[in-house]
Scaffold this active site. Structure first.
Site, short mmCIF file in Angstrom:
data_model
loop_
_atom_site.label_atom_id
_atom_site.label_comp_id
_atom_site.label_asym_id
_atom_site.label_seq_id
_atom_site.Cartn_x
_atom_site.Cartn_y
_atom_site.Cartn_z
N CYS A 50 -16.82 -21.05 -44.80
CA CYS A 50 -16.15 -22.26 -44.34
C CYS A 50 -15.18 -21.97 -43.19
CB CYS A 50 -15.35 -22.89 -45.47
SG CYS A 50 -16.32 -23.14 -46.95
N ASN A 101 -11.32 -23.26 -48.10
CA ASN A 101 -12.31 -22.19 -48.09
C ASN A 101 -11.97 -21.29 -49.26
OD1 ASN A 101 -14.01 -20.04 -47.52
ND2 ASN A 101 -12.71 -19.22 -45.88
N GLY A 102 -12.97 -20.92 -50.05
CA GLY A 102 -12.72 -20.05 -51.21
C GLY A 102 -13.36 -20.65 -52.45
N LYS A 114 -31.67 -6.43 -39.17
CA LYS A 114 -31.59 -7.35 -38.03
C LYS A 114 -32.81 -8.26 -38.00
CE LYS A 114 -28.25 -7.41 -37.10
NZ LYS A 114 -27.23 -6.58 -37.65
N GLU A 126 -30.82 -0.67 -40.49
CA GLU A 126 -30.20 -1.70 -39.64
C GLU A 126 -31.28 -2.46 -38.85
OE1 GLU A 126 -27.51 -3.16 -39.53
OE2 GLU A 126 -27.20 -3.95 -37.52
N HIS A 167 -43.96 7.97 -51.25
CA HIS A 167 -43.68 7.82 -52.68
C HIS A 167 -43.69 6.36 -53.11
CE1 HIS A 167 -42.93 12.06 -52.98
NE2 HIS A 167 -42.09 11.99 -51.96
N GLU A 187 -32.59 -10.82 -40.81
CA GLU A 187 -31.52 -11.81 -40.61
C GLU A 187 -31.90 -12.88 -39.60
OE1 GLU A 187 -27.15 -9.94 -41.09
OE2 GLU A 187 -28.35 -8.97 -39.57
N LYS A 246 -20.84 -15.52 -41.13
CA LYS A 246 -20.30 -14.41 -40.34
C LYS A 246 -19.33 -13.57 -41.17
CE LYS A 246 -19.58 -12.01 -36.60
NZ LYS A 246 -20.62 -10.98 -36.41
N TRP A 302 -19.60 -24.04 -46.09
CA TRP A 302 -20.71 -23.20 -46.52
C TRP A 302 -20.74 -23.35 -48.04
CZ3 TRP A 302 -21.71 -18.80 -49.52
CH2 TRP A 302 -22.89 -18.10 -49.23
N ARG A 324 -19.39 -19.08 -37.90
CA ARG A 324 -19.13 -18.49 -39.22
C ARG A 324 -20.28 -18.78 -40.18
NH1 ARG A 324 -13.50 -17.43 -40.15
NH2 ARG A 324 -13.76 -17.74 -42.37
C1 G6P Z 1 -21.90 -10.88 -43.24
C2 G6P Z 1 -22.47 -10.84 -41.82
C3 G6P Z 1 -22.92 -9.42 -41.48
C4 G6P Z 1 -21.77 -8.44 -41.69
C5 G6P Z 1 -21.20 -8.54 -43.10
C6 G6P Z 1 -19.91 -7.75 -43.26
O1 G6P Z 1 -22.92 -10.70 -44.16
O2 G6P Z 1 -23.55 -11.73 -41.70
O3 G6P Z 1 -23.35 -9.36 -40.12
O4 G6P Z 1 -22.22 -7.14 -41.44
O5 G6P Z 1 -20.88 -9.90 -43.42
O6 G6P Z 1 -18.93 -8.34 -42.47
P1 G6P Z 1 -17.60 -7.63 -42.07
O7 G6P Z 1 -16.77 -8.66 -41.37
O8 G6P Z 1 -16.94 -7.16 -43.34
O9 G6P Z 1 -17.96 -6.48 -41.19
#
Ligand code: G6P
Length: 612
Positions: free
Chosen positions: A2, A103-104, A488, A484, A507, A491, A607, A77, A27
């Site tokens: 949020c 938010n929370g 990516k 990673e 394996h 995501e 985010k 969110w 976000r």
């Molecule tokens: C979310 C984002 C990721 C990020 C992760 C950790 O899942 O979508 O891209 O790596 O949070 O975020 P931070 O702010 O703790 O690095």
């Protein structure tokens, strides 16, 4: 998660709120709303949408902007209750005079809701949030800040919230516990927001609210208190981010812009941290050599891409500082029974510095006596305030939900820390230290050259965009890079992808391979390259198309053996993740674009994840 914005001041509130909500879109959210008080303290104009902020803007185009100068806005969110218009914030009390955004998670909302229903309150939504305006209503007798403090004493869980009352026009009250909230100080205007990014076009002077603090904010005065009403001295910081850093700057998406910013961003992470003699200097991490030399172990805690950056760091720390290093997802660490104590260094990686699980992991580590170093991008974030030392990533704002430039800077900061530890522990000789800092200093220019591969990767994306599954393999310090790359792709393009240690492929996952499952292989110069080549041979024998990342001029494969060769500049194996991750980011980005995905705000993602 949020996004929150509150405004009171000389401008019309609605345009400021809508503009800020657009800045908060990154976000991740699924509904939005605003409420604006009218000047005479009468009606409150409320607009909500279960779509994007643009939909709210359209509603106002039709109806005209409400005239008031005080208001609150929210991107939601969904946690409790579906993303519907009724569940969108702001929520109100029974009188319709108190409005609130949050938010929370209010963990005890069921009991509170039952109690409030029994007392005759009426609820309109399925959210946990709605109990809060009703609780405030119960305690309100003309002093909103006091009513908020009293109401919050009944609440367990996490919150960043902003409230306003039609009976006190010009006033917005914000409070936080385990979720971010800052107060922006302008000329004859004041802002309360979850996020500095929303404020940078308006002001750079920001008050950082501490845990359990309440801000009573009007254009004339901001008073900060704790929940019991005790006055707290405001902590004011000046933010050095520029508004244009949060603009797309001619790029079609923030993700692409941020990928292209990586050379400068990486330069930022290294700036002032390697002295003229080629040794690492981390002045912000005030840890003396004796303390570092006496460490038994290092534990890295983080989430998402930051967790993967932590895995890269582990290789560097164990190699250079010869100390055991483990990497744990913060959500696992916090509920485990972690083996950390006074002789442990816990390193928390978090771009936002607000990820709920990472903050909880840090608190657990400190409770057990560990020293905590934070690696974060946000000055004044909760993480930076709770750690014993901070390494700022110095990436500038990152807007795309999927991390790119901040992930590279997390890896770079991790390498700096590994060098610092190696030096303090006497396990790294000066020549090797200087050789590696030289490799680090050369990395931004090499990264720039790697970006020139974009046309090749965009063309490949056309050919591979139909794929339904993909496999990424790497060894050693490039195994996390494979993770990673897969993350990516998942995501931003919603294609199922797995990252695997190349030696483990046989394996299990090799059973998945066929001509429709491309394998992206990290085969740049390394100690284990011959083994990697054998693994790629195993893959090729199963007819899976291979995309191999190799070092420029060192292609170990015969002509036509792999489907696609991507050549990257030569660097040390320890610094190779900084370069190798870039083609994987570009591939994921272009595949997502070909597939028409919402690259900057992928579905279901946020985010910064400020709930557990
Ligand atoms: C979310 C984002 C990721 C990020 C992760 C950790 O899942 O979508 O891209 O790596 O949070 O975020 P931070 O702010 O703790 O690095």
């Amino acid at each position: 998660m949020c996004g929150i914005i509150g405004y009171s001041g000389r401008r019309l509130a609605a345009p400021v709120l809508l503009d800020s909500l657009e800045r908060l879109e990154y976000r991740g959210y699924d509904s939005a709303g605003i409420a604006v008080l009218d000047e005479a303290g009468g009606a409150t104009a409320v607009a909500k949408s279960n779509r994007k902020v643009a939909d709210l803007v359209r509603q106002f185009d039709t109806d005209g902007m409400p005239p008031g100068h005080t208001g609150i806005g929210h991107t939601r969110w969904a946690t409790h209750g579906r993303p519907t218009v009724l569940n969108a914030h702001p929520h109100r009390d029974c009188t319709g005079r108190i409005h609130l955004i949050h938010n929370g998670i209010i963990e005890n909302y069921r009991e509170l809701r039952a109690e409030l229903l029994a007392a005759g309150h009426e609820f309109l939504s399925d959210t946990d949030t709605e109990v809060v305006p009703h609780l405030i209503e119960q305690h309100y007798s003309g002093d909103l800040a006091r009513a908020v403090r009293t109401a919050l004493q009944r609440i367990t869980g996490a919150y960043a919230l902003v409230v306003m009352s039609a009976d006190e026009p010009g006033l917005i009250v914000g409070a936080r516990l385990n979720a971010p909230l800052v107060v922006g100080l302008g000329d004859d205007e004041v802002f309360v927001s979850s996020d500095i990014t929303a404020l940078i076009p308006y002001t750079k002077r920001v008050i950082l609210l501490g845990e359990g603090e309440v801000a009573s904010a009007s254009p004339q005065e901001v008073v900060i208190t704790s929940l019991d009403g005790t006055r707290v001295e405001p902590r004011i910081v000046v933010v050095d981010w520029e508004a244009e850093q949060a603009q797309k700057d001619g790029f079609p998406h923030f993700m692409l812009k941020e990928i292209h910013e990586q050379p400068q961003s990486l330069d930022g992470a290294l700036r002032g941290r390697i002295d003229d003699s080629g040794f690492v200097d981390l002045p912000d991490v005030a840890l003396d050599d004796d303390h570092l030399a006496a460490l038994d172990q290092v534990t890295i805690v983080a989430c998402g891409s930051a967790w993967i950056a932590g895995m890269v760091t582990r290789y560097a720390i164990e190699k250079l500082a010869r100390v055991r290093c483990d990497v744990q997802a913060a959500s696992e660490f916090r509920y485990g029974d972690p083996l950390v104590d006074e002789r442990s260094l816990v390193v928390a990686y978090s771009q936002s510095g607000e990820t709920a699980d990472t903050l909880a992991a840090v608190r657990e580590a400190r409770r057990r006596g560990a020293t905590v170093v934070a690696v974060t991008n946000v000055v004044g974030s909760a993480l930076s305030m709770e750690a014993d030392g901070v390494i700022y990533m110095q990436s500038g704002p990152e807007i795309c939900v999927a991390a790119t430039k901040t992930m590279v800077n997390q890896m770079a900061c991790g390498l700096l820390l590994a060098l610092r530890l190696g030096q303090a522990r006497g396990t790294l000789d000066d020549e090797e230290h200087r050789r590696l800092t030289a490799a680090l200093l050369a990395a931004p220019a090499q990264l720039e050259r790697t970006l020139a591969l974009e046309p090749q990767l965009a063309e490949m994306a056309q050919r591979y965009s139909h794929m339904r599954n993909a496999m990424y393999i790497g060894r050693g310090i490039n195994f996390p890079v494979a993770l990673e790359g897969a993350l990516k792709l998942k995501e931003v393009s919603y294609i199922h992808a797995e990252g695997y240690a190349a030696g483990e492929l046989k394996h299990g996952p090799i059973a998945l391979l066929d001509p429709d499952v491309p394998v992206v292989a990290l085969a740049t110069r390394s100690r284990t390259l011959p083994k990697m080549v054998s693994n790629i041979q195993e893959v090729s024998s199963r007819d899976a198309p291979v995309i191999a990342l190799v070092t420029e001029g060192e292609n170990p494969f015969d002509d036509g053996f792999v489907r696609d060769i991507v050549e990257v500049p030569l660097t040390d194996e320890l610094t190779s993740p900084l370069i190798n991750v870039v083609p994987l980011q570009l591939l994921a980005y272009h595949v997502a674009v070909v597939r028409g995905c919402d690259v900057d705000q992928p579905r279901n993602l946020a985010k910064s994840v400020t709930v557990e």
